[in-house]
Design an enzyme around this catalytic site. Structure first.
Site, short mmCIF file in Angstrom:
data_model
loop_
_atom_site.label_atom_id
_atom_site.label_comp_id
_atom_site.label_asym_id
_atom_site.label_seq_id
_atom_site.Cartn_x
_atom_site.Cartn_y
_atom_site.Cartn_z
N GLU A 190 -0.47 -0.31 -9.90
CA GLU A 190 -0.24 -2.20 -8.88
C GLU A 190 1.73 -2.02 -9.80
O GLU A 190 2.22 -3.38 -8.72
CB GLU A 190 -0.36 -3.11 -9.65
N HIS A 237 2.02 2.26 -3.63
CA HIS A 237 0.71 2.86 -4.40
C HIS A 237 0.62 4.37 -3.55
O HIS A 237 0.14 5.07 -4.41
CB HIS A 237 -1.08 2.65 -3.65
N GLU A 286 1.02 -1.04 0.15
CA GLU A 286 0.06 0.44 0.12
C GLU A 286 0.95 1.16 -0.02
O GLU A 286 0.15 2.35 -0.88
CB GLU A 286 -1.29 0.05 1.55
#
Ligand code: ZN
Length: 506
Positions: A300, A274, A271
């Site tokens: 991704e 991202h 995460e």
């Protein structure tokens, strides 16, 4: 002068829609983190209202008229060539979004948003109680909304292509199948070779790490990766995710499983990958439709680059090990960084996608891709999913889940109606390795950076080459600009085969 006024007006509409969308994201974030169970019904209505306001504002005839005035059309989406490049990229995106969204009736958008909130809450309960039947009516509703959406966009006869296109523009079933076939063949072959080798011992990692200990380390880990905690935060949710609530407010989540410390660690790293993308969006794109990733696959590529290529490397663990020992005293006294490296690279078929190793991961995706294809071609009924899931798990990974919680109910995506999303993860692996090859050419002392845990050269490279473009370029254009190449499975397969051949001494 006239053009400037039209542009200013269009930019104001775009800004308002962004602000509305991020307000909805905050409500969504809360729904998945802190909302009390009985608050779901009304929350779904709040989300539906915001979604409708945003839709109404954006698809108004005014937006269409302004786009026309600026010379943007379906054939020439970038509009007036006298405008600066940034404005022309803005027009292209706005034209594409507008043409698509205006095809969706307002009552359809509101009904879908409301159903999504209820479906997500039903999924959480069904997953907790291993009760697929309780989730089935919601799932059928979400499938129906997705199908109708694709039909509104004109994808008759190829509904699933329309859904894939949301996440990865211009990648339909046949394009994706053409890269998934070699992936499936070579990864299955590698898994078979690995299965014949002795399994590394990782027992020192799988019990007795309470949520508090894990939370303490994950917060340290986030800072170690140079996440600026003044611009975001870490919370807990059933399914880890990242959401952007503002240009300086990017939230990530993880989860703490008592018998699986690695799950929280790799979710946090993923995460963070991202979040770095979102936080690097340059100021000139803030609060516009360009403030996003090029596609889900490219997004991704960033999370999986951090999670796997960086996060599962030996120099990274050599650098991180002292931090881990400090947060969790006594547990790792007899363990070496090399043992951790082998433990985090255990390649063994397992039931849960988000905890799968790098070798078997893409097989989990291919399974979902094939099931979704069947759902939207009409070959599969939603009620058949649990048994088909077990059959395909047996075929591709050689194991079968005992419960639906560990099978068809494990992922949040279908409860959101996000059909067509899963292939992005496997495509992300491919983009990620293509980008990484270039990054390593430009930063030869990459391993030393990981060893020292001083990541700024990597952050800068990713920002200057990938993140700064936001959503200005299509995934194919971005890949070409950074690497000079088209999408290819070769760098990823070469990386996987070399790495695991060495680890398992094949
Ligand atoms: Zn992700």
């Amino acid at each position: 002068m006239e053009k400037n006024t039209s542009l200013e007006k269009l930019r104001r509409i775009d800004r308002e829609c962004c602000l509305l969308a991020r307000s909805a994201s905050l409500l969504h974030w809360d729904l998945e983190t802190y909302l009390p169970a009985q608050g779901v019904e009304e929350r779904s209505e709040q989300l539906a209202l915001l979604e409708s306001l945003c839709h109404e504002r954006f698809t108004s005839t005014e937006t269409g008229r302004l786009l026309d005035e600026l010379g943007s059309s379906a054939d020439n989406p970038r509009g007036d060539e006298k405008l600066p490049d940034l404005e022309r990229d803005f027009l292209r995106r706005t034209r594409m979004d507008y043409d698509r969204k205006k095809k969706l009736p307002l009552d359809f958008v509101a009904a879908a948003a409301k159903a999504e909130g209820l479906s997500q809450a039903a999924w959480v309960e069904a997953k907790t109680n291993n009760n697929f039947a309780a989730f089935l009516p919601h799932l059928e509703t979400m499938i129906d909304f997705a199908r109708r959406q694709s039909l509104y966009w004109g994808f008759e006869g190829r509904v699933y292509d329309g859904l894939l296109d949301i996440y990865e523009p211009n990648m339909g079933v046949s394009e994706i199948a053409s890269v998934f076939t070699p992936l499936r063949e070579r990864l299955s072959a590698l898994l078979k070779k690995i299965a014949s080798k002795p399994e590394p011992d990782f027992s020192f990692l799988n019990s007795g790490f309470d949520a508090q200990t894990q939370a303490k380390f994950n917060l340290e880990l986030m800072k170690y990766l140079e996440f600026n905690t003044q611009r975001g935060r870490l919370d807990v949710s059933a399914h880890p995710f990242t959401t952007t609530l503002g240009s300086n407010d990017v939230r990530i989540t993880t989860r703490y499983l008592p018998d699986n410390f690695l799950s929280s660690i790799f979710s946090t790293i993923h995460e963070c990958g991202h979040a770095f993308y979102e936080l690097d969006i340059p100021e000139e794109l803030h609060v516009t439709c360009l403030a996003d990733g090029a596609s889900m696959g490219v997004h991704e590529s960033q999370s999986r680059l951090w999670e796997n290529v960086i996060g599962r490397s030996l120099p990274f663990w050599e650098g991180l090990f002292p931090v881990l020992k400090k947060c969790v005293p006594d547990r790792f006294d007899s363990v070496k960084a090399e043992d951790l490296y082998r433990a985090v690279n255990l390649a063994k078929p397992s039931l849960i996608r988000v905890e799968a190793d790098e070798v078997s991961y893409s097989l989990h995706i291919i399974l979902r891709f094939e099931l979704e294809q069947g759902l939207f071609s009409g070959a599969i009924k939603a009620s058949d999913l649990p048994s088909l899931w077990r059959t395909k798990m047996k075929e591709y990974l050689g194991i079968v889940p005992e419960t639906d919680t560990q099978g068809v109910l494990q992922d949040v995506h279908w409860s959101h109606g996000s059909f067509g999303y899963f292939p992005s993860y496997a495509l992300g692996n491919l983009y990620g390795l293509q980008f990484f090859r270039k990054l390593k050419e430009d930063i030869p002392d990459f391993d030393n950076i990981l060893l020292k845990g001083k990541f700024s050269p990597i952050h800068e490279w990713l920002r200057d080459n990938i993140h700064k473009w936001g959503r200005r370029l299509s995934p194919g254009e971005l890949l070409k600009k950074v690497t000079g190449e088209e999408l290819s499975v070769d760098p990823f397969l070469k990386y996987i085969e070399e790495k695991y051949t060495a680890i398992y001494r094949i």
